[in-house]
Enzyme design. Structure first.
Site, short mmCIF file in Angstrom:
data_model
loop_
_atom_site.label_atom_id
_atom_site.label_comp_id
_atom_site.label_asym_id
_atom_site.label_seq_id
_atom_site.Cartn_x
_atom_site.Cartn_y
_atom_site.Cartn_z
N HIS A 1 49.50 -18.79 39.01
CA HIS A 1 50.32 -18.46 40.18
C HIS A 1 49.58 -18.94 41.42
O HIS A 1 48.37 -19.20 41.39
CB HIS A 1 50.61 -16.96 40.24
CG HIS A 1 49.39 -16.11 40.44
ND1 HIS A 1 48.41 -15.99 39.47
CD2 HIS A 1 48.97 -15.35 41.49
CE1 HIS A 1 47.45 -15.19 39.91
NE2 HIS A 1 47.76 -14.80 41.14
N HIS B 1 48.32 -17.78 44.21
CA HIS B 1 47.45 -16.98 45.07
C HIS B 1 46.12 -17.72 45.13
O HIS B 1 45.64 -18.23 44.10
CB HIS B 1 47.22 -15.57 44.49
CG HIS B 1 48.29 -14.58 44.86
ND1 HIS B 1 48.60 -13.48 44.08
CD2 HIS B 1 49.10 -14.52 45.95
CE1 HIS B 1 49.56 -12.79 44.67
NE2 HIS B 1 49.88 -13.40 45.81
N ASP C 1 43.05 -17.18 45.08
CA ASP C 1 41.93 -16.96 44.15
C ASP C 1 42.17 -17.65 42.80
O ASP C 1 41.28 -17.67 41.94
CB ASP C 1 41.63 -15.47 43.96
CG ASP C 1 42.78 -14.65 43.41
OD1 ASP C 1 43.94 -14.95 43.76
OD2 ASP C 1 42.54 -13.71 42.63
N HIS C 2 43.35 -18.27 42.66
CA HIS C 2 43.64 -19.00 41.41
C HIS C 2 43.82 -20.50 41.62
O HIS C 2 43.90 -21.23 40.64
CB HIS C 2 44.87 -18.40 40.72
CG HIS C 2 44.61 -17.01 40.22
ND1 HIS C 2 44.46 -16.68 38.90
CD2 HIS C 2 44.42 -15.84 40.91
CE1 HIS C 2 44.20 -15.40 38.78
NE2 HIS C 2 44.17 -14.87 39.99
N HIS D 1 54.01 -10.08 38.46
CA HIS D 1 53.02 -10.01 39.53
C HIS D 1 53.79 -9.97 40.86
O HIS D 1 55.01 -9.94 40.86
CB HIS D 1 52.10 -11.24 39.41
CG HIS D 1 50.84 -11.15 40.22
ND1 HIS D 1 50.11 -9.99 40.36
CD2 HIS D 1 50.17 -12.09 40.94
CE1 HIS D 1 49.06 -10.23 41.13
NE2 HIS D 1 49.08 -11.49 41.50
N ASP E 1 47.35 -13.03 36.30
CA ASP E 1 47.47 -11.73 36.98
C ASP E 1 48.81 -11.11 36.63
O ASP E 1 49.86 -11.69 36.87
CB ASP E 1 47.40 -11.92 38.50
CG ASP E 1 46.01 -12.30 38.97
OD1 ASP E 1 45.16 -12.60 38.11
OD2 ASP E 1 45.78 -12.31 40.19
N HIS F 1 38.73 -10.87 35.44
CA HIS F 1 39.39 -10.66 36.73
C HIS F 1 39.10 -9.25 37.27
O HIS F 1 39.99 -8.49 37.62
CB HIS F 1 40.91 -10.90 36.57
CG HIS F 1 41.64 -11.16 37.87
ND1 HIS F 1 42.19 -10.16 38.60
CD2 HIS F 1 41.90 -12.30 38.54
CE1 HIS F 1 42.78 -10.68 39.68
NE2 HIS F 1 42.61 -11.98 39.66
#
Ligand code: ZN
Length: 312
Positions: A71, A73, A75-76, A152, A220, A274
């Site tokens: 996804h 976001h 942090d990914h 999510h 996530d 995570h």
């Protein structure tokens, strides 16, 4: 690949490059996992700093052909820009394929940033983020990567690696047909039949199906039905364990739900990842999971795993 840089056949190598959630810590980088099967290398997620983690892990980032983003976001995905620019400066020529929900839009935006223009093709592939089926998104000769929508705050998917099942020869059975270890066995595996002393021997007579390695990665997600389809019977499930306790307001996984899922789905091993940086000690999380599912480990940055069919 082993430490000498040789490719190990029939083996899936996994290296955890980032095992933290949202905010990185001294010990944990944001999400990224390296996978290599024979000479095919790819990433699941590419959080900020992934290229330095790849270098520190002594994995060859130029080998990466495909990156699967769960996804969008940061942090990914925030490691994508730096990694692609380094590939460019290192003279990459072959195409890089990037998969994810709405990948065409996001990869297009990334390529518009900065003054750089890659001298290699960057090919986005949209991955479905609605529905309840495990869908193939990439298929090679020996394995398939599949995805399934998860729950999510934004469109998000989980990924699975399914090594293809293969026929193998039972040498004892084959011996009864006068067939012994050697080139004829190879021919039988290849062609499904072989002539031994004038008689036809088929793979069905002397063979059995060896199930391929299966690995699932949730990305996530809060607990949801689709996770059962993703994790059913896999050898290894890599699961979002942002929190110790269920947090319905956060749309993330928790340790107990992950362990319950692993038990229900009969997974070979559960690896939690995570982690929220609020947990400076991970042992209590592991202990909690172990009460429910005793084949649980916690991921650490640079943890390396090798899965082979013969492990089954
Ligand atoms: Zn995340």
């Amino acid at each position: 690949m082993n430490e000498q840089g040789q490719i190990v056949r029939d083996m899936l190598e996994i290296v955890f490059l980032g095992t933290g959630s949202g905010i990185p810590s001294k010990r944990r980088n944001p999400a990224s996992i390296w996978l290599q099967y024979e000479d095919d290398a790819f990433l699941w997620d590419c959080g900020e700093g992934t290229q330095r983690q790849l270098m520190a892990a002594r994995t060859s980032f130029m080998k990466i052909n495909r990156i699967f983003i769960t996804h969008w976001h940061a942090d990914h995905w925030a490691g994508l820009i730096g990694l692609m620019q380094t590939m460019n400066m290192e003279g990459r020529k072959k195409a890089l394929h990037i998969y994810g929900p709405e990948a065409e839009r996001f990869v297009g935006d990334l390529l518009d940033l900065d003054y750089w223009g890659p001298r290699f093709r960057v090919v986005p592939h949209n991955v479905p983020f609605e529905g309840s089926e495990l869908m193939p998104v990439y298929e090679s000769k020996r394995f398939t990567i599949l995805s399934i929508p998860v729950e999510h705050t934004v469109p998000s998917v989980g990924y699975a690696f399914h090594e293809h099942d293969v026929w193998n020869v039972d040498i004892q059975k084959a011996g009864k047909f006068g067939l012994h270890q050697g080139p004829l066995v190879g021919k039988l595996k290849r062609d499904g039949k072989v002539r031994v002393g004038g008689k036809l021997v088929t793979l069905k007579q002397v063979g059995y199906i060896k199930p391929g390695i299966r690995v699932a990665y949730t990305g996530d997600t809060e607990p949801c039905k689709n996770l059962e389809k993703l994790c059913q019977g896999v050898d290894l499930a890599i699961h979002d364990a942002t929190f110790l306790e269920e947090r319905a307001d956060r749309m993330h996984g928790d340790v107990k739900a992950a362990a319950r899922l692993a038990k229900k789905c009969g997974v070979g091993e559960l690896i939690l990842t995570h982690f929220s940086r609020r947990y400076t000690e991970i042992k209590p999380l592991r202990d909690e999971a172990l009460k429910i599912f005793n084949r649980t480990r916690v991921a650490e940055d640079f943890m390396r795993i090798r899965l082979k069919k013969s492990n089954r």
